[in-house]
Enzyme design. Sequence first.
Site, PDB file in Angstrom:
ATOM      1  N   CYS A 119     -48.358  42.654  50.612  1.00 50.67           N
ATOM      2  CA  CYS A 119     -47.347  41.607  50.427  1.00 50.67           C
ATOM      3  C   CYS A 119     -46.744  41.183  51.763  1.00 50.67           C
ATOM      4  O   CYS A 119     -45.953  41.914  52.358  1.00 50.67           O
ATOM      5  CB  CYS A 119     -46.246  42.104  49.487  1.00 50.67           C
ATOM      6  SG  CYS A 119     -44.942  40.892  49.201  1.00 50.67           S
ATOM      7  N   CYS A 129     -42.918  40.489  51.602  1.00 57.67           N
ATOM      8  CA  CYS A 129     -42.137  41.725  51.586  1.00 57.67           C
ATOM      9  C   CYS A 129     -42.089  42.372  52.969  1.00 57.67           C
ATOM     10  O   CYS A 129     -41.037  42.778  53.450  1.00 57.67           O
ATOM     11  CB  CYS A 129     -42.744  42.742  50.622  1.00 57.67           C
ATOM     12  SG  CYS A 129     -43.145  42.064  49.005  1.00 57.67           S
ATOM     13  N   ASP A 130     -43.256  42.529  53.598  1.00 56.87           N
ATOM     14  CA  ASP A 130     -43.369  43.437  54.736  1.00 56.87           C
ATOM     15  C   ASP A 130     -43.645  42.761  56.070  1.00 56.87           C
ATOM     16  O   ASP A 130     -43.572  43.414  57.109  1.00 56.87           O
ATOM     17  CB  ASP A 130     -44.480  44.462  54.447  1.00 56.87           C
ATOM     18  CG  ASP A 130     -44.157  45.305  53.211  1.00 56.87           C
ATOM     19  OD1 ASP A 130     -42.972  45.616  53.015  1.00 56.87           O
ATOM     20  OD2 ASP A 130     -45.083  45.624  52.446  1.00 56.87           O
TER      21      ASP A 130
END
Lengths: 312, 312
Positions: free
Chosen positions: B134, B137-138
Amino acid sequence: MLDVAIIGGGPAGLTAGLYATRGGLKAVTMFERGMPGGQIMNSSEIENYPGVPTVMSGMDMMAVWPEQCSRFGLKHEMITVERISLNNDGTFKIHKEDGTNEDAFSVIVGTGSTPRRAGFKNEDKFFGRGVSTCATCDGFFYKNKEVTVIGGGDTALEEAIYLSTICSKVYLVHRRDNFRAAPSTVERVFKNDKIEVLLNSRPDEVFGDDMGVSGIHISTPNGIRTLNTTGVFIFVGNDINNAVLKQADGSFLCNLNESGEVIVDLNMRTNIKGLYATGDMRLDAPKQVVCAAGDGAAAAIDAISYFMEHKN
Amino acid sequence: MLDVAIIGGGPAGLTAGLYATRGGLKAVTMFERGMPGGQIMNSSEIENYPGVPTVMSGMDMMAVWPEQCSRFGLKHEMITVERISLNNDGTFKIHKEDGTNEDAFSVIVGTGSTPRRAGFKNEDKFFGRGVSTCATCDGFFYKNKEVTVIGGGDTALEEAIYLSTICSKVYLVHRRDNFRAAPSTVERVFKNDKIEVLLNSRPDEVFGDDMGVSGIHISTPNGIRTLNTTGVFIFVGNDINNAVLKQADGSFLCNLNESGEVIVDLNMRTNIKGLYATGDMRLDAPKQVVCAAGDGAAAAIDAISYFMEHKN
């Protein structure tokens, strides 16, 4: 030119700002004249934002949001935006109340909605401390207690039925002699043992103390009746704060429904490319902090893709 | 008979349970074989769930959710649901793996999706500690650092472009000699100075230490190449966990799109009355905790209305 202009500093706008800046966009400004946090700031208790298990006031809950959401470069400009218009090249112009304006590649609007007040004495004084406009938010605080509902439309009746499953009794107060709601809903109200209907009746005044509301005086055809309910729910209409979308000629920048809610898809896209609507102002909004925040994230993620596709 | 059956114990299912029970429904069970919390539990760091400003692991962040979401009567049954079917009267049957079943007036499904693994050595060992699926997300954790992206479809290329705005360099590793993506996206990848493309190449092994990944060995046409990137993003496909919707005859209980995602409206309603899909399994899911939680709330609020209208 801004990469993204965010109009409104509630949970939707703040989350959009967090996601847009953390996602690599550099020029992202949130326009919010007052303190960020949104309508929930008026709430005395919130316990249904998942991940925040302590029951606290809306103001306390939102206190950590601005710092967290600004950590990646979101700017906050404390000014009211009067209008958003479309430039010839498909970008947007943000018209500010001081007469200046700014261009933006895309715009995420999250200006919320304003529940109408019923107009009785002490209504504002006790708002958020016994007077509420949200049964999903506050109904549970009156579990097995009596509550009063003010209103006579579909929302008022549906919320009265909703509250009847949680509360011991619901007084439904309506100023007219009949309800302007779907016949099947009206029938369910009259068949519901826990709902007592007071027609041709108006709320005069709520009263209480430092702890909140302790009751309400109602003018009925048989004189004043005092209901000792600690919860008073008002459903007399909801104004969508869509004024920023209104154009000089009176039309709106994007498609709205007949209630003034902005029509969006699952990515919070309006029918105008690069323009998003989020939170309580959009179609079918559940009007919950977590939903508005989810909208803000969804819109920002899509706005980043839109930026990458067209700007880079 | 259950008022609402919730299938899946991630952010969507937990929030649906919180809202359904706090909204007055009595018989609400969440079916989740494992520990509630969902896919985010595998994540070593999360900092974009608004209202939780401390950077923490997914497991730590989700630790408070089950208690908060069960506080109002949500039951948790630790069993796998194999299938949901429709009864003749419009209610649903929940078929459990032990051969028993249970009826439910409505069903909220939130079983998520499973990103495919690329199949290199140590991939699982470092998942959530340098290996990610992701970028939203990251990606930010690799600001101004170099990262490797594995994959050659639209998602891999779009995420490589996304990461190029945050990271100093992106290696894009693809096993074939050309990309299966939209020509305009391919063009943007090749024009992007920060992306180095490695075709006909496969990841062999990530390596690292207790702190996480420190690099990856790639088999290229010119031999092994070692990329010292601490972030490795894998985009080689995503399986929607829709097996519970599959019927005995192989058809699905409700409409899905060609990727297997459940088609929903803004209230998370499927085309079958009383059946909702939430979180990463639904159409256009932003795949973020806050969005999944928002979906759960929206579905539960609609499920309560549906219950009031038809059951009371």
